[in-house]
Enzyme design. Structure first.
Site, PDB file in Angstrom:
ATOM      1  N   GLU A  95      -7.010   8.370  52.446  1.00 58.22           N
ATOM      2  CA  GLU A  95      -7.604   9.527  53.107  1.00 58.22           C
ATOM      3  C   GLU A  95      -8.121   9.164  54.503  1.00 58.22           C
ATOM      4  O   GLU A  95      -7.904   9.888  55.478  1.00 58.22           O
ATOM      5  CB  GLU A  95      -8.738  10.033  52.230  1.00 58.22           C
ATOM      6  CG  GLU A  95      -9.875  10.754  52.909  1.00 58.22           C
ATOM      7  CD  GLU A  95     -11.150  10.596  52.109  1.00 58.22           C
ATOM      8  OE1 GLU A  95     -11.264  11.259  51.068  1.00 58.22           O
ATOM      9  OE2 GLU A  95     -12.037   9.811  52.531  1.00 58.22           O
ATOM     10  N   ASP A 155      -3.902  14.490  49.201  1.00 57.63           N
ATOM     11  CA  ASP A 155      -4.516  14.945  50.451  1.00 57.63           C
ATOM     12  C   ASP A 155      -4.173  14.011  51.599  1.00 57.63           C
ATOM     13  O   ASP A 155      -3.954  14.454  52.736  1.00 57.63           O
ATOM     14  CB  ASP A 155      -6.025  15.092  50.291  1.00 57.63           C
ATOM     15  CG  ASP A 155      -6.735  13.793  49.953  1.00 57.63           C
ATOM     16  OD1 ASP A 155      -6.135  12.935  49.262  1.00 57.63           O
ATOM     17  OD2 ASP A 155      -7.911  13.630  50.357  1.00 57.63           O
TER      18      ASP A 155
END
Length: 524
Positions: free
Chosen positions: A70, A123
């Site tokens: 991330e 993500d």
């Protein structure tokens, strides 16, 4: 010709401004320099080569100085918009070093460079794919990597049949998903960039889950960290608005800004109404009905709330959010990362062409990434906050399996099935800078009612054809002249609702182009 060029410039500026206006967007404050100043200080605090076997990594000091995928992705987004190609390439090299057999980065890497978990977090892949598209439009040469990542996400991280985004490549889906990973604006961009239509169903599925969540939040617009596809509590994490869910306003605001999506705007309006009712100083983690809230001192929550605030018509609320955003000191990797990305968005700088918002059609012919306004109008930086790293803080949020958490979302499920991380081979990318152009590839993201568009063009050697993808199908044809640049469509076609565009070749040469049966472009 001069008056005609001025007319084109006027149309261009009108179109550029009309896109966010149609969506109700207005900048919250600051300038492009507000973002770049914050980015440079964030980079000094968190980006390092220490512990990186290749390239650069983003460190989490409050988590034993480890790295998560991330963070690499956040850094890639910030770096490409800040025109920092060295950092972008360094982070991307690090990510690829830890690719597993599915073609995505293991989500957690220890400070010594050892992979702690080789499974992926979707993500991160979404943000990486997006940043690669912007890098390809900005610098060229990243298309193969971008397409490969888009394919990896669709093939490994979208649940077959339901089209629900899985939280990772080996687990989750309808029974456990994370709404803060949903990136409908990216999905639309993926289809446009790759000339596909498969992501439309993923957009529908994402907004379907959010709509189901609205059945349980008493109209606040708040979504939980984790839930089922029916919007109900899942057995995989918090069922309230907390550190994971905090990113949802940012991702929805992106779709509202780029595409004016009515679902995104409606959700942002719900959130704005709720947060204005409790006050900007009380934006924090909360129960879904909003009756209780906590961790209001964390920059995580008001940083992303600020993105939706760009669509609010409540001037007092907007001002209060901006005051919090622009006067908050650094406190942790996660909060500071979202703070920087918030500055990118709320200053109106997160556009799809990777150009600062004040750019006009008359673009410098210098082969650098700088973009100047016509008549050399400069951007003036406004005062920015002192982004000085401070002592780390911990956020007391409870994750499943009692995983301790700092101000950074943690993937608490490591499925028993593990994937062996395989290192991808480096790809040598040729970036043509020749002035004797031979072919050009266009990609236009066409919005209804827009009459003028700016686009980047990648020169390809040894060809005389051009392809224009303008939203209503690919148009191909033959270049009949380079000066002026003239392209004859085969068969004769037009881009609906698009009368003219601005073309930049390899970040150097600028053209204005008019549509009829052919595309005729004249050097600026």
């Amino acid at each position: 010709m001069k008056s005609f060029t001025i007319l084109l410039i006027t149309l261009f500026v009108f179109a550029l401004c009309s896109i966010p206006t149609e969506a109700g967007f207005s900048t919250l404050g600051g300038t492009f320099s507000t973002f770049t100043n914050a980015y440079n200080t964030w980079k000094a605090a968190y980006v390092t080569s220490t512990g990186a076997p290749v390239g650069l990594r983003v460190r989490r000091p409050e988590n034993s100085d480890d790295t998560v995928s991330e963070g690499i992705a956040y850094g890639m987004i910030a770096a490409v918009y800040a025109n920092d190609r060295t950092t972008f390439d360094g982070l991307w090299a690090y990510a690829k070093h830890y690719f597993n057999s599915d073609g995505c980065m293991g989500w957690k890497i220890n400070s010594n460079g050892q992979a702690a978990d080789t499974n992926c977090a979707s993500d991160a892949e979404l943000d990486m794919a997006f940043s690669l598209i912007i890098a390809d439009r900005k610098w060229t040469g990243y298309r193969n990597d971008a397409i490969a990542m888009i394919n990896t996400i669709y093939n490994s991280e979208i649940e077959a049949g339901t089209l629900i985004l899985k939280p990772g490549n080996v687990w989750g889906g309808s029974t456990c998903t994370n709404p803060s990973y949903f990136s409908p604006g990216y999905y639309k961009l993926f289809d446009s960039y790759a000339s596909t239509t498969r992501w439309a169903g993923v957009v529908t599925a994402a907004y379907g889950v959010i709509a189901k969540n609205n059945l349980y939040n008493s109209g606040t617009g708040l979504v939980p960290d984790w839930c089922t596809a029916q919007g109900q509590q899942a057995g995989c994490g918090n069922y309230h608005y907390s550190y994971d869910a905090s990113r949802t306003p940012w991702r929805l605001a992106v779709d509202a800004y780029w595409y004016g999506d009515s679902n995104a705007l409606a959700q942002c309006n719900k959130l704005n109404t709720y947060w204005a009712s409790v006050g900007a100083n009380n934006i924090g983690a909360a129960s879904l009905n909003g009756q209780s809230y906590w961790d209001t001192s964390s920059s995580v929550f008001f940083s992303t709330a600020a993105c939706c605030a760009c669509f609010s018509t409540n001037s007092a609320y907007r001002s209060a959010v901006w005051q919090r955003l622009s006067n908050f000191p650094a406190n942790s990797y996660f909060g500071d990362s979202l703070h920087v990305l918030s500055y990118l968005f709320v200053t109106g700088s997160m556009d799809l062409n990777a150009a600062p918002p004040s750019v006009t059609p008359t673009i410098s012919r210098s082969p650098t990434s700088s973009k100047t306004k016509s008549k050399s109008v400069s951007r003036t930086a406004s005062p920015t906050r002192n982004f000085t790293p401070s002592a780390t803080r911990t956020a007391s949020t409870t994750k499943s399996k009692s995983v301790s958490k700092t101000a950074s979302p943690t993937r608490n499920f490591t499925p028993s099935a593990t994937r062996t991380a395989s290192r991808t081979k480096s790809r040598s990318v040729s970036r043509t800078r020749s002035k004797s152009l031979s072919s050009i590839s266009f990609n236009v993201n066409l919005n209804s009612g827009v009459n003028t568009w700016w686009l980047a063009a990648q020169v390809q050697p040894s060809a005389t054809s051009v392809t224009l993808n303008c939203g209503n199908g690919a148009l191909t044809g033959t270049i009949t002249s380079w000066d002026p640049l003239t392209w004859q469509a085969t068969p004769t076609q037009q881009c609906s609702s698009l009368n003219s565009i601005i073309v930049r070749i390899n970040n150097a040469v600028s053209y204005t182009c008019n549509f009829s049966a052919s595309l005729t472009c004249t050097k600026v």
